[in-house]
Scaffold this motif. Sequence first.
Motif, mmCIF file in Angstrom:
data_model
loop_
_atom_site.group_PDB
_atom_site.id
_atom_site.type_symbol
_atom_site.label_atom_id
_atom_site.label_comp_id
_atom_site.label_asym_id
_atom_site.label_seq_id
_atom_site.Cartn_x
_atom_site.Cartn_y
_atom_site.Cartn_z
ATOM 1 N N ALA A 46 0.698 -1.346 0.003
ATOM 2 C CA ALA A 46 -0.063 -0.066 0.020
ATOM 3 C C ALA A 46 0.862 1.237 -0.008
ATOM 4 O O ALA A 46 0.585 2.289 -0.501
ATOM 5 C CB ALA A 46 -1.033 0.121 1.123
ATOM 6 N N ASP A 47 2.140 1.254 0.653
ATOM 7 C CA ASP A 47 2.937 2.235 0.694
ATOM 8 C C ASP A 47 3.993 2.618 -0.415
ATOM 9 O O ASP A 47 4.869 3.393 -0.102
ATOM 10 C CB ASP A 47 3.391 2.313 2.115
ATOM 11 N N ALA A 48 3.729 1.666 -1.524
ATOM 12 C CA ALA A 48 4.790 1.882 -2.627
ATOM 13 C C ALA A 48 4.754 3.279 -3.148
ATOM 14 O O ALA A 48 3.716 3.994 -2.902
ATOM 15 C CB ALA A 48 4.431 0.634 -3.661
ATOM 16 N N VAL A 49 5.639 3.762 -3.799
ATOM 17 C CA VAL A 49 5.576 5.097 -4.277
ATOM 18 C C VAL A 49 4.575 4.884 -5.641
ATOM 19 O O VAL A 49 4.301 4.066 -6.191
ATOM 20 C CB VAL A 49 7.164 5.406 -5.055
ATOM 21 N N PRO A 50 4.257 6.261 -5.804
ATOM 22 C CA PRO A 50 2.867 6.142 -7.066
ATOM 23 C C PRO A 50 3.152 5.746 -8.027
ATOM 24 O O PRO A 50 2.206 4.905 -8.766
ATOM 25 C CB PRO A 50 2.852 7.863 -6.914
ATOM 26 N N GLU A 51 4.388 5.874 -8.753
ATOM 27 C CA GLU A 51 4.696 5.040 -10.024
ATOM 28 C C GLU A 51 4.456 3.537 -10.000
ATOM 29 O O GLU A 51 4.241 2.932 -10.829
ATOM 30 C CB GLU A 51 6.179 5.506 -10.449
ATOM 31 N N VAL A 52 4.691 2.947 -8.990
ATOM 32 C CA VAL A 52 4.730 1.498 -8.698
ATOM 33 C C VAL A 52 3.524 1.248 -8.495
ATOM 34 O O VAL A 52 2.826 0.312 -9.287
ATOM 35 C CB VAL A 52 5.650 1.130 -7.687
ATOM 36 N N ARG A 53 2.603 1.978 -7.685
ATOM 37 C CA ARG A 53 1.065 1.748 -7.438
ATOM 38 C C ARG A 53 0.446 1.648 -8.694
ATOM 39 O O ARG A 53 -0.183 0.987 -9.208
ATOM 40 C CB ARG A 53 0.431 2.415 -6.198
ATOM 41 N N ALA A 54 0.686 2.842 -9.653
ATOM 42 C CA ALA A 54 0.334 2.906 -10.832
ATOM 43 C C ALA A 54 0.319 1.742 -11.948
ATOM 44 O O ALA A 54 -0.329 1.511 -12.574
ATOM 45 C CB ALA A 54 0.584 3.925 -11.545
ATOM 46 N N SER A 55 1.303 1.116 -11.736
ATOM 47 C CA SER A 55 1.928 0.187 -12.648
ATOM 48 C C SER A 55 1.472 -1.397 -12.290
ATOM 49 O O SER A 55 1.461 -2.320 -12.779
ATOM 50 C CB SER A 55 3.387 0.042 -12.926
ATOM 51 N N ALA A 56 1.048 -1.350 -10.790
ATOM 52 C CA ALA A 56 0.786 -2.738 -10.507
ATOM 53 C C ALA A 56 -0.707 -3.227 -10.826
ATOM 54 O O ALA A 56 -1.680 -2.328 -10.776
ATOM 55 C CB ALA A 56 0.953 -2.730 -8.665
ATOM 56 N N HIS A 57 -0.582 -4.741 -11.097
ATOM 57 C CA HIS A 57 -1.953 -5.104 -11.332
ATOM 58 C C HIS A 57 -2.814 -5.191 -9.939
ATOM 59 O O HIS A 57 -3.829 -5.326 -9.800
ATOM 60 C CB HIS A 57 -1.677 -6.741 -11.604
ATOM 61 N N LEU A 58 -2.034 -5.289 -8.768
ATOM 62 C CA LEU A 58 -2.644 -5.531 -7.399
ATOM 63 C C LEU A 58 -2.015 -4.846 -6.468
ATOM 64 O O LEU A 58 -0.738 -4.539 -6.329
ATOM 65 C CB LEU A 58 -2.338 -6.960 -6.849
ATOM 66 N N VAL A 59 -2.558 -3.752 -5.897
ATOM 67 C CA VAL A 59 -2.010 -2.865 -4.790
ATOM 68 C C VAL A 59 -2.399 -3.726 -3.401
ATOM 69 O O VAL A 59 -3.814 -3.363 -3.109
ATOM 70 C CB VAL A 59 -2.431 -1.511 -4.878
ATOM 71 N N SER A 60 -1.737 -4.007 -2.514
ATOM 72 C CA SER A 60 -2.170 -4.542 -1.318
ATOM 73 C C SER A 60 -2.669 -3.438 -0.337
ATOM 74 O O SER A 60 -2.442 -2.234 -0.540
ATOM 75 C CB SER A 60 -0.742 -5.117 -0.534
#
Length: 188
Positions: free
Chosen positions: A141-155
């Motif tokens: 959940a606390d990943a950087v915004p670019e990673v959250r935007a690229s993830a298929h799943l955000v915990s």
Amino acid sequence: MPSMPESRQSTHPSPDLAARARGIRVLLFDVDGVLTDGGVYVHGDGSESKRFDIKDGAGIVIARRAGLVVGLISARQSASTAHRARQLGLDLVQQGVTDKAAALADLMATHGWPAESIAYMGDDVVDLPVMRRVGLAACPADAVPEVRASAHLVSSCPGGRGAARALIEDILRAQGRWDALIDADRRP
């Protein structure tokens, strides 16, 4: 922090996410910020320590028992990481990796793993090249915004606080294997 669409949170997987999860045979994790909270404790003697979540570790043990391959790819070299990997019985541990995409390509070639059979959880921009190549890209959940935007799943969990465990549960539930694995632990 803006909220993510429900279909991207591990508590409400979308049909696409469930389909991706059903094909996963390999779980790869970044370490700092994923299996830990990203903090490194530097002691007066120069040694370091990290905090690992017990539930994440238990999830890794369950994943291995289910026959999934579990490994770590970390940019940092750390005795704490090596020790934790030994505790969890992980043989696939790559530390000091400067090019994670190349490390992934080497693993895929060596083991014959197709990209769609791999899930990877990362939290920072150095993880993006791997996340863009695998079948299921996840992040805490606390990943950087670019990673959250690229993830298929955000915990819904932050790094070092159950994000890896949630991913493992989601994958094994999508594969219809979670309940049987847990019931096996309840038998006398």
